[in-house]
Design an enzyme around this catalytic site. Structure first.
Site, mmCIF file in Angstrom:
data_model
loop_
_atom_site.group_PDB
_atom_site.id
_atom_site.type_symbol
_atom_site.label_atom_id
_atom_site.label_comp_id
_atom_site.label_asym_id
_atom_site.label_seq_id
_atom_site.Cartn_x
_atom_site.Cartn_y
_atom_site.Cartn_z
ATOM 1 N N GLY A 243 -7.199 -5.924 3.740
ATOM 2 C CA GLY A 243 -7.668 -6.018 2.359
ATOM 3 C C GLY A 243 -7.393 -7.313 1.639
ATOM 4 O O GLY A 243 -7.966 -7.551 0.571
ATOM 5 N N GLU A 278 -3.555 -4.554 9.020
ATOM 6 C CA GLU A 278 -4.899 -4.595 9.625
ATOM 7 C C GLU A 278 -5.792 -5.615 8.933
ATOM 8 O O GLU A 278 -6.865 -5.274 8.430
ATOM 9 C CB GLU A 278 -5.561 -3.207 9.500
ATOM 10 N N ARG A 281 -10.869 -9.867 7.091
ATOM 11 C CA ARG A 281 -11.446 -11.014 6.382
ATOM 12 C C ARG A 281 -10.498 -12.222 6.294
ATOM 13 O O ARG A 281 -10.907 -13.353 6.514
ATOM 14 C CB ARG A 281 -11.813 -10.566 4.962
ATOM 15 N N CYS A 349 -39.000 -10.900 4.106
ATOM 16 C CA CYS A 349 -39.917 -10.403 3.083
ATOM 17 C C CYS A 349 -39.254 -9.416 2.137
ATOM 18 O O CYS A 349 -39.584 -8.222 2.138
ATOM 19 C CB CYS A 349 -41.119 -9.761 3.765
ATOM 20 N N GLU A 350 -38.305 -9.872 1.385
ATOM 21 C CA GLU A 350 -37.630 -9.054 0.373
ATOM 22 C C GLU A 350 -37.172 -9.996 -0.727
ATOM 23 O O GLU A 350 -36.625 -11.068 -0.425
ATOM 24 C CB GLU A 350 -36.354 -8.406 0.938
HETATM 25 N N1 LLP Z 1 -8.600 -1.431 7.896
HETATM 26 C C1 LLP Z 1 -9.531 -0.545 7.519
HETATM 27 C C2 LLP Z 1 -9.288 0.877 7.710
HETATM 28 C C3 LLP Z 1 -10.730 -0.994 6.944
HETATM 29 O O1 LLP Z 1 -11.646 -0.117 6.550
HETATM 30 C C4 LLP Z 1 -10.945 -2.384 6.769
HETATM 31 C C5 LLP Z 1 -12.191 -2.893 6.182
HETATM 32 C C6 LLP Z 1 -9.943 -3.277 7.190
HETATM 33 C C7 LLP Z 1 -8.773 -2.756 7.735
HETATM 34 C C8 LLP Z 1 -10.065 -4.761 7.053
HETATM 35 O O2 LLP Z 1 -10.153 -5.123 5.725
HETATM 36 P P1 LLP Z 1 -10.163 -6.670 5.312
HETATM 37 O O3 LLP Z 1 -8.812 -7.247 5.644
HETATM 38 O O4 LLP Z 1 -11.236 -7.323 6.060
HETATM 39 O O5 LLP Z 1 -10.426 -6.644 3.855
HETATM 40 N N2 LLP Z 1 -18.463 -5.703 4.648
HETATM 41 C C9 LLP Z 1 -17.595 -5.896 3.501
HETATM 42 C C10 LLP Z 1 -16.164 -5.538 3.802
HETATM 43 C C11 LLP Z 1 -15.979 -4.132 4.320
HETATM 44 C C12 LLP Z 1 -14.556 -3.799 4.653
HETATM 45 C C13 LLP Z 1 -14.457 -2.508 5.383
HETATM 46 N N3 LLP Z 1 -13.152 -2.145 5.799
HETATM 47 C C14 LLP Z 1 -17.747 -7.321 3.006
HETATM 48 O O6 LLP Z 1 -18.516 -8.081 3.587
HETATM 49 O O7 LLP Z 1 -17.135 -7.691 1.996
#
Ligand code: LLP
Length: 421
Positions: A243, A278, A281, A349-350
């Site tokens: 996150g 975890e 990003r 096309c959007e």
């Molecule tokens: N753990 C779980 C259970 C998750 O659902 C996620 C992300 C992560 C870890 C990793 O989170 P991060 O460190 O990447 O924030 N497609 C969206 C982001 C979706 C995140 C989904 N879950 C975007 O492009 O902003």
């Protein structure tokens, strides 16, 4: 991501000119920096080390952010574990040389087959999100003569203050076990013979820039861990999810990894549990960019359009979340070039197919643009919409450039389809 202007050759990633990458591999093309990927991971490790958690913590890279094998392998070699959400990601991580015993498996809807594959591989833990999943896993593990290691993903009901589509820790979310049911769910889990209750986990959302919500979630989780221990359910690990946000706009800095993690980590001094994170990003987002070429400049009555060869199918984040990505010209802007506001759009096309609105840029047809901060949830969310082959991916390593995914061919796009007899 080690992006610099070097003389007349324009923007470079590490020591390689983006102009050369475009000439060699074509556009659109994702470009990653090995150095930046490594630095992001090391930043995470160092922050944990600084709190004396080096040995006690495991960084499980969330493969969903970017699951290219080269990136998974790089993190595996650095010692990372992985957070996966599907059998597909399990296969990728194993193919890249990740060790099964460092994998945690998240997700609200794991299929029996996915659970079976993960049990067979011997993963570290299942992050279970419902009572039904507990029962299913117990039954399956019994049939395989195994005990499944489990942690419950609890939903701490904390507002992550991020985009609603990527906020996951509120009561209204589909994720996790409701906080006030978690204690009873643990007691149920402890009675199931083919499960080994190992830990607890939570993930409240993505692109969080304020460390407070994550620290608040950690507090709630710790209180529950202590209550469980008092009832005889002693957990070995606490998984605080991912996150941590990154900087997408020059004007909106993100906290340094150590500063983001500090309030959370401070709560773990004097405790015995292992910690799991975890991050997705924050390990890859700013280590990648999308390289694209301007096809057409189209002055309009109200707006000027720059139609580029990358589109929403390559980078979906602007269309889906109205997300901002900085967009910069690859060539050095000359003194005589005049900038004006452009809508940077793709050929799809959007009307939602845009990469950036109202960008003040000096552009020429045929010129190259770099869409920044595209290493996370870029290629991973790409599609073939409009029958567009997905982009090539390359990794820069010092003076070297490696193709880590070749561009799809058009023939491949319909190779799996058949017409009626
Ligand atoms: N753990 C779980 C259970 C998750 O659902 C996620 C992300 C992560 C870890 C990793 O989170 P991060 O460190 O990447 O924030 N497609 C969206 C982001 C979706 C995140 C989904 N879950 C975007 O492009 O902003």
């Amino acid at each position: 991501m080690g992006l610099t202007h070097q003389g007349s050759r324009g923007l470079h990633v590490e020591s390689v000119a983006l102009e050369d990458i475009a000439a060699r591999f074509g556009t659109p093309c994702y470009v990653y920096s090995r150095l930046a990927l490594t630095a992001a991971y090391v930043g995470y490790r160092d922050a944990l080390m600084a709190h004396g958690l080096g040995e006690r913590a495991l960084v499980c890279y969330a493969a969903k952010a970017n699951s290219n094998l080269a990136i998974l392998k790089l993190f595996a070699d650095l010692g990372a574990g992985f957070d996966i959400v599907s059998g597909g990601e399990l296969a990728r991580v194993l193919a890249a040389g990740g060790s099964a015993d460092k994998i945690v498996f998240s997700g609200v809807g794991k299929s029996r087959e996915e659970m079976r594959l993960a049990l067979e591989a011997g993963i570290h833990c299942f992050n279970v999100e419902s009572t039904s999943e507990l029962e299913q896993l117990n039954e399956l593990a019994g049939g395989m003569n195994r005990r499944a290691p489990v942690s419950l993903r609890v939903n701490p009901d904390v507002d992550a203050k991020t985009h609603p589509y990527i906020s996951t820790g509120l009561k209204t979310a589909k994720f996790g076990v409701a906080f006030d049911q978690a204690f009873d769910t643990y007691r149920r889990a402890a009675t199931l013979p083919h499960l080994a209750v190992k830990g607890i986990d939570c993930h409240i959302g993505s692109q969080l820039l304020d460390p407070a919500p994550a620290a608040e979630a950690a507090d709630k989780v710790l209180a529950l861990v202590d209550r469980l221990a008092a009832a005889g359910i002693v957990l070995e690990h606490i998984d605080l999810g991912g996150g941590m946000g990154i900087q997408y706009r020059r004007e909106e800095p993100a906290p340094a990894t150590a500063d983001y993690l500090a309030p959370m980590l401070a709560k773990f001094t004097g405790r015995h549990e292992k910690l799991i994170f975890e991050p997705g990003r924050s390990l890859v987002g700013n280590a990648g960019l999308l390289l694209t070429r301007v096809q057409v400049l189209k002055p309009g009555a109200e707006k000027h359009f720059a139609v580029v060869d990358a589109a929403m199918n390559d980078l979906m984040r602007p269309a889906l979340y109205d997300a901002w990505h900085d967009i910069v010209p690859v060539a050095k802007v000359g003194a005589g070039d005049t900038a004006m506001p452009y809508e940077i759009v793709g050929p799809v096309c959007e009307s939602g197919d845009f990469l950036g609105h109202d960008r003040e840029l000096a552009l020429q047809e045929g010129g190259l643009l770099a869409v920044l901060s595209a290493g996370a949830y870029g290629m991973a969310m790409a599609s073939n919409y409009n029958s567009r082959p997905r982009a090539a991916e390359v990794m820069v390593d010092g003076t070297q450039t490696h193709l880590i995914r070749r561009r799809e061919s058009v023939a491949e796009l319909f190779a799996l389809e058949s017409v009626l007899p």
